[in-house]
Design an enzyme around this catalytic site. Structure first.
Site: not given
Length: 860
Positions: A714-716
């Site tokens: 979800e971050e990258s």
């Protein structure tokens, strides 16, 4: 992630002989070609969950006649009459250890070490079956060191590897170019077009042929060749290099106007380019010969400032240049429309720069000045309301939103302004006023894009006011009206929970079971599972789903948190998962025999798969990824074709493109029920990416590796080199300041913020930070995950204000929309990972009541 362009910046930046250009090393390290192809997409890393939207459609390539690879099983590609087996196990013997290490060093761009190992290997095993691969790898490594003579001698001996005749000729041409034999290099570049017309290197060779013409002093021919290339190039194919070289050719030809034209294109559209300095010299020289030239137009100056603003580190320059542009416009009355555009953009840049007062002043001037258009004044008022909302001046923001509705009632944003006013009233616990505003929004704008959200918050407001039955009725209406919307599972879950509040236990249990049946792998389904287990000791079965065939190494499904130990850290997969991007790949039949002779009459996709595999064997993952783009482009609407393309992207370690390739197919057909046949699609969308680094971080930080993967996704979206708009870096998006603080706490010596781009460092630091947040909030994952996004201080404030809520209610009340949605996405992704990779299907480790206490182990 770099766009799939014709060159890595390096050899491709100028690629001119030393006596005709600046030192090439000053412009970038020589590197390798990457075939031109469509960009995989620029999906926002923070927004893609694989479940939230329809994603981008399949590329229309117009190549219907090309046969599409089709995965018959997890590990066989069927192309025409040929079966192609991606085999993860190369048959290296102990005698081939230096070759293996050399390729590994080449992959890491430790080229000097790669040269030594590969040279030693060829000297010790001149007749090795891997000699062609070793020789090509050594030639590439020598090119990367700049030793063209040695590279030429190595590459022209013996045969090249199967499938890579075009690459071998290309690298020989590169070596000849390096040696100053530009005519020979030109001939070889041009031959690629005729000998290998279907090669992905054709466009690359065209550009290099133009470079060879220039280096040989044929500047007029070179200009024409660059122009022809630019005409057919895609926007992302390093056109700044082409424009620079065209400007340089024109300058040497005495064509000052043409030199200025192309130099100004680079100046305005690529201000961040490594060629910006030399380009200014061209502009100055052209203007020295013709004083009328060299001055950019207002439009070019505006474009330049906008392009600068796309780079967080250049934002100050963008503001400076946009401000100077406004002051420099001579006839402001005649250029009113352009001034309006510049002024509005300047206000936006101030806000981005966190110069809030300056942004407020600009937008106030626009709104209050009737010289500006109605459209600009309306947008300025919305910006002013947004500024006040972000500054937590909620009452002022509400007044501005309501003022917008009264003055611009028919504007496209009026419905959203009314919704925002109602939402802010709700967040301030002014439920009666919130109810009135939200009811008005639903009544006056029945076709609004935010109607579902307005209905949800109206129901939530009724619940907070004690009107539970009215809230339940609204939620049931919402589920009935839009059963396939993102709002439906949330509404269905809380309708069941509200039934508990009114002592309707049977109805509640039935409602929770329905959430799981209708929306199985959503955040709210996992909440419903937890409720069924907690209240009735029921284990809810997911509908229509077979047991996964991969799992953690241990049967112990302990929750992430202080008690989760290193035994959870080892991820084991079957070969059919094909998710270890660090392992080279060989394409062979079941007996290890190559399937097809090189360059026989086979489909283009057969050749692409085999070429990509051969490049992977050499450690040239970037070039392989460019080849494999073709599979996606040719797949059309065929799910199996997209799956094949995604799989080969995963084989290169390019998990981001694997996800992007599948997104449209996945969301449209597999959102609800992951059947046995569809499980392989889910594994592609939720891969066991960067396994060695995730395992190491899991063991060191005593975290479930699947939780680390969920945060990373979800971050990258698994892009190790990605930067966020605010400067967060790498796989787990760590801010440089946070990275420095973690390095101090972990006693890491000589830490550099660029280390955050290294997966080993980023996953270790990100896992450490996440672990500290889990400890800080006593194992409550929603709080730890929210702290990862908004910072632990923000979560502490919310706990003080909302500590009397159930945990699921607390998440819905998180004041920051970004953090609220992020928390749900990460937990949903974590639940999906647990479901598809664990043998036992267990609820997420959640809590019912909120524990308001927190520890003081971390405050940054």
């Amino acid at each position: 992630m770099r766009s799939p362009a014709t060159f890595f910046l390096g050899i491709a930046l100028l690629s001119l002989s030393p006596n005709r250009s600046e030192d090439p090393e000053a412009l970038g390290k020589p590197a390798l070609p990457r075939p031109a192809a469509h960009d995989a997409g620029a999906a926002d890393a923070g927004a893609d969950t694989g479940l939230a939207d329809g994603g981008a459609g399949a590329a229309d390539t117009g190549a219907d006649e090309v046969s599409i690879p089709r995965f018959v099983t997890e590990n066989v590609i069927l192309i025409g009459d040929h079966e192609v087996f991606p085999d993860l196990n190369l048959k290296y013997t102990p005698l081939d250890e230096k070759l293996r290490l050399g390729i590994e060093k080449l992959r890491e761009e430790a080229v000097e070490e790669a040269v030594r190992l590969l040279d030693d290997y060829l000297a010790a095993r001149p007749n090795s079956p891997f000699e062609p691969e070793a020789r090509l790898a050594l030639g590439v490594a020598l090119l990367m060191t700049g030793d063209g003579d040695a590279a030429y001698n190595v590459l022209t001996k013996g045969d090249g590897p199967r499938w890579l005749e075009d690459y071998r000729q290309y690298f020989i041409a590169e070596a000849a170019f390096r040696n100053g034999r530009h005519d020979e290099a030109l001939r070889m570049y041009q031959e690629i077009t005729f000998r290998f017309p279907g090669s992905s290197l054709v466009k690359t060779a065209e550009m290099r042929a133009a470079d060879a013409l220039y280096a040989a002093g044929n500047t007029r021919e070179a200009f024409a060749a660059y122009k022809a290339y630019a005409h057919g190039a895609r926007p992302h194919e390093h056109l700044e290099i082409i424009h620079f070289n065209m400007a340089r050719c024109a300058l040497e030809n005495g064509e000052w106007e043409q030199a200025s034209k192309y130099a100004l294109k680079l100046w305005s559209k690529h201000p961040e380019s490594a060629l910006a300095g030399p380009n200014l010299e061209i502009l100055a020289e052209a203007r020295r010969h013709d004083r009328k030239l060299g001055a950019p137009t207002f439009k070019q100056r505006y474009t330049r400032a906008v392009k600068l603003a796309k780079h967080h580190s250049l934002l100050d320059r963008a503001v400076e240049e946009m401000s100077a542009l406004y002051d420099a416009i001579p006839d402001k009355k005649a250029n009113r429309a352009f001034i309006e555009k510049v002024y509005f953009k300047l206000g936006t840049l101030f806000v981005l720069q966190k110069e809030t007062e300056s942004g407020r002043e600009v937008f106030t001037n626009i709104y209050e000045n009737e010289v500006f258009s109605v459209s600009s004044r309306a947008k300025a008022l919305m910006e002013l309301a947004s500024i006040e909302k972000r500054a937590d001046n909620n009452r002022k923001a509400i007044d501005l939103y309501l003022e917008f509705v009264e003055k611009f009632k028919k504007h496209a944003d009026a419905d959203n302004a009314l919704y925002m006013a109602g939402w802010l009233r709700h967040s301030m616990k002014e439920y009666d006023e919130a109810t009135k505003i939200l009811e008005r929004q639903i009544r006056e704008y029945p076709k609004s894009d935010v109607r579902d959200e307005a209905l949800w918050f109206l129901a939530w407001t009724h619940f907070k006011s004690g009107r539970t039955k009215k809230a339940t009725a609204l939620l049931k209406t919402l589920v009935k009206d839009v059963p396939d919307s993102q709002a439906a599972p949330r509404a269905a879950y809380f309708a069941a929970k509200f039934a508990l509040k009114t002592k309707q236990d049977d109805s509640a249990r039935e409602g929770f079971e329905k959430v799981i049946a209708e929306y199985p792998l959503t955040y709210y389904s996992f909440l419903a599972q937890h409720k069924l287990k907690e209240l009735w000791d029921l284990d809810a079965e997911m509908p229509d789903a077979a047991r996964p065939d991969t799992r953690l190494a241990t049967d112990d499904s302990r929750p992430a948190g202080p008690d989760a130990g290193p035994a959870d850290s080892r991820l084991t997969t079957h070969d059919s998962d094909l998710d270890d991007g660090d392992t080279p790949v060989a394409i062979a039949d079941g007996n290890g025999t190559p399937v097809l002779d090189r360059f026989v009459a086979a489909s283009r996709d057969t050749l692409t798969v085999n070429k990509a595999a051969a490049l992977l064997r050499l450690g040239l993952s970037e070039a392989a990824a460019g080849e494999l783009q073709r599979l996606k482009e040719n797949a059309g609407s065929d799910p199996e074709g997209h799956f094949a393309a995604a799989t080969v992207h995963a084989l290169t370690g390019d998990y981001y493109r694997a996800i992007v390739t599948l997104r449209a197919i996945f969301v449209s057909t597999m959102l609800r029920r992951p059947s046995s046949a569809e499980l392989k699609f889910w594994k592609r969308m939720f891969p066991l990416a960067f396994k060695p680094h995730v395992e190491a971080s899991s063991a060191a930080n005593k975290l479930d590796p699947l939780l680390i993967l969920a945060v990373m996704r979800e971050e990258s979206n698994f892009r190790p080199k990605v930067n966020s708009p605010v400067g967060a870096r790498g796989l787990m998006q760590i801010m440089p300041r946070t990275g420095k603080l973690i390095a101090v706490r972990k006693n890491v010596q000589e830490f550099d913020v660029d280390d955050l781009y290294r997966p080993s460092v980023n996953t270790l630091f990100g896992g450490w930070y996440l672990r500290e947040l889990v400890v800080k909030f006593n194992g409550q994952l929603p709080l730890a995950v929210s702290g990862y996004n908004a910072g632990p201080g923000a979560v502490e404030r919310w706990l003080r204000n909302m500590g009397n809520l159930d945990l699921d209610e607390f998440v819905e009340e998180i004041p920051y929309k970004e953090t609220r949605n992020y928390c749900k996405r990460v937990l949903q992704t974590y639940g999906i990972y647990r479901y598809i990779y664990l043998r036992e299907k267990t609820p997420l480790p959640l809590f019912t009541r909120l524990n308001q206490k927190f520890n003081n182990n971390i405050d940054f």
